[in-house]
Motif scaffolding. Structure first.
Motif, mmCIF file in Angstrom:
data_model
loop_
_atom_site.group_PDB
_atom_site.id
_atom_site.type_symbol
_atom_site.label_atom_id
_atom_site.label_comp_id
_atom_site.label_asym_id
_atom_site.label_seq_id
_atom_site.Cartn_x
_atom_site.Cartn_y
_atom_site.Cartn_z
ATOM 1 N N LEU A 172 -12.885 11.375 26.180
ATOM 2 C CA LEU A 172 -13.061 11.827 24.808
ATOM 3 C C LEU A 172 -13.540 10.715 23.879
ATOM 4 O O LEU A 172 -13.743 10.934 22.694
ATOM 5 N N TRP A 199 -18.607 10.720 25.071
ATOM 6 C CA TRP A 199 -18.796 12.081 24.564
ATOM 7 C C TRP A 199 -20.255 12.368 24.211
ATOM 8 O O TRP A 199 -20.785 13.420 24.531
ATOM 9 N N LYS A 209 -18.974 19.197 27.449
ATOM 10 C CA LYS A 209 -18.159 19.079 26.232
ATOM 11 C C LYS A 209 -17.187 20.245 26.129
ATOM 12 O O LYS A 209 -16.024 20.072 25.792
ATOM 13 N N LEU A 235 -8.481 19.606 26.664
ATOM 14 C CA LEU A 235 -7.777 19.049 25.510
ATOM 15 C C LEU A 235 -6.863 20.102 24.875
ATOM 16 O O LEU A 235 -5.693 19.831 24.598
ATOM 17 N N THR A 294 -20.216 18.362 18.007
ATOM 18 C CA THR A 294 -18.815 18.545 18.369
ATOM 19 C C THR A 294 -18.377 19.961 18.016
ATOM 20 O O THR A 294 -19.178 20.776 17.574
ATOM 21 N N PRO A 330 -14.531 13.231 18.183
ATOM 22 C CA PRO A 330 -14.335 12.563 19.467
ATOM 23 C C PRO A 330 -14.160 11.062 19.355
ATOM 24 O O PRO A 330 -14.938 10.381 18.695
#
Length: 87
Positions: free
Chosen positions: A7, A12, A20, A27, A55, A69
């Motif tokens: 992460l 990332w 991702k 997560l 993201t 991230p």
């Protein structure tokens, strides 16, 4: 490489959108209570002062979150923190 190392921002930013999404799923599985409702998961592009980040924006129990991230010193918020994110 463990989940938290993956992460990190330097790692990332090189991932594909599919990778991702897989990491985000892991997560959420490890750090979010399974009784909480998770909806509206969207991969989005954000930019601030020329720095771009792809993201996730998501809703957890009716509260909006943006995953940042691997940046422990991140200053959250846009427009120098004076205005929240718009949906």
């Amino acid at each position: 490489m463990n989940l938290l190392e993956q992460l990190d921002w330097s790692y990332w930013k090189r991932l594909t959108p599919k990778e991702k999404r897989t990491l985000l799923s892991q997560l959420l599985l490890h750090f979010v209570n399974p009784l909480m409702k998770i909806t509206d998961i969207e991969l989005k592009d954000f930019e601030l002062f020329g720095i771009k980040c792809q993201t996730f924006q998501l809703v957890i129990d009716d509260e909006e979150f943006v995953f940042v991230p691997g940046n422990q010193k991140a200053i959250l918020g846009w427009n120098l923190g004076t205005k929240g994110l718009s949906c």
